[in-house]
Design a protein around this motif. Structure first.
Motif, mmCIF file in Angstrom:
data_model
loop_
_atom_site.group_PDB
_atom_site.id
_atom_site.type_symbol
_atom_site.label_atom_id
_atom_site.label_comp_id
_atom_site.label_asym_id
_atom_site.label_seq_id
_atom_site.Cartn_x
_atom_site.Cartn_y
_atom_site.Cartn_z
ATOM 1 N N SER A 181 -8.321 -2.516 -9.769
ATOM 2 C CA SER A 181 -8.216 -1.553 -8.667
ATOM 3 C C SER A 181 -8.518 -2.195 -7.305
ATOM 4 O O SER A 181 -8.306 -1.578 -6.258
ATOM 5 N N GLY A 182 -9.016 -3.415 -7.312
ATOM 6 C CA GLY A 182 -9.381 -4.083 -6.065
ATOM 7 C C GLY A 182 -10.855 -3.946 -5.732
ATOM 8 O O GLY A 182 -11.325 -4.511 -4.732
ATOM 9 N N ARG A 212 -13.081 -4.300 -0.077
ATOM 10 C CA ARG A 212 -12.036 -3.832 -1.001
ATOM 11 C C ARG A 212 -10.867 -4.820 -0.969
ATOM 12 O O ARG A 212 -10.283 -5.091 0.082
ATOM 13 N N SER A 215 -5.135 -4.199 -4.955
ATOM 14 C CA SER A 215 -5.038 -3.925 -6.396
ATOM 15 C C SER A 215 -3.933 -4.792 -7.012
ATOM 16 O O SER A 215 -3.053 -5.315 -6.310
ATOM 17 N N TYR A 216 -3.998 -4.934 -8.307
ATOM 18 C CA TYR A 216 -2.995 -5.721 -9.039
ATOM 19 C C TYR A 216 -2.911 -5.182 -10.464
ATOM 20 O O TYR A 216 -3.799 -4.444 -10.929
#
Length: 230
Positions: A181-182, A212, A215-216
């Motif tokens: 989600s980062g 933050r 995301s990946y």
């Protein structure tokens, strides 16, 4: 004419010399027609006022010191009340003091960052593997860009610490676990003794934990970077 005796001739020469001396003296100046009044003197037949005589200056043997002019400032004390209507009270007469030096910046009491709720990074901790997660990994170039954004925040931690005491040089080694989600799941910061002072480590941990990342689609990964302090 018969010859005069030597004594008679000398007496005659003396009389002639005396007459010549009277002839060379100037004629006496006329007196004033009337007596001169107080404060005046008869000069060449006229009453002339006498020049005023300055009183003698008393010399006490001491030189007068020139008073040095000082700047007048208002002397205040903490908690002093203002004057009527909110105006400042007038300074007391002859209350002359040297201009006060500006007070230095007063630091607030040191309070370290509370990082007790931030998990410490550990490679030994068991990780939950999501079988439905993809195989994507964070891009190294993107990670470097975000590390560059975190570094100034860590530098601020060092600058703040240096205001309270001596801070040395060295390297802050950062390790973190990044979720897909980062969000940063856990983070640790290793520092030499010269930098493990005045709350630098907990401050740096919070700076990383609050950041933050993008995301990946993939599992959580452990990444690390370092910040050198000269």
């Amino acid at each position: 004419m018969g010859e005069h005796p030597p004594g008679a001739r000398l007496a005659r020469l003396a009389a002639l010399a005396l007459a010549a001396s009277f002839a060379c003296e100037p004629a006496p100046k006329p007196d004033c027609a009337a007596p001169c009044g107080p404060g005046s003197t008869c000069v060449e037949g006229q009453c002339v006022a006498d020049a005023p005589i300055a009183p003698p200056v008393a010399d006490d043997g001491k030189k007068k010191k020139k008073r040095r002019k000082k700047k007048r400032v208002r002397r205040t004390t903490p908690g002093s009340a203002a004057g009527v209507g909110g105006s400042d009270p007038a300074p007391a007469p002859d209350d002359e003091v040297e201009e006060a030096e500006p007070a230095g910046e007063k630091l607030p009491p040191f309070v370290p960052v509370d990082d007790r709720k931030i998990p410490q990074f550990s490679n030994d901790k068991a990780q939950t593997i999501d079988l439905e997660a993809g195989s994507e990994r964070p891009n190294e170039r993107v990670l470097d860009q975000h590390f560059a954004k975190i570094t100034p925040k860590i530098t601020d931690c060092v600058i703040t610490a240096s205001r309270y005491g001596d801070v040395g040089s060295g390297r802050l080694a950062v390790q973190l676990r990044l979720l897909p989600s980062g969000k940063v799941e856990s983070v640790s910061v290793k520092a030499p003794a010269s930098l493990n002072v005045w709350g630098i480590v907990p401050c740096a941990r919070k700076a990383v934990y609050d950041h933050r990342f993008p995301s990946y689609d993939g599992p959580s990964v452990g990444v690390d970077f370092a910040v050198d302090v000269d």
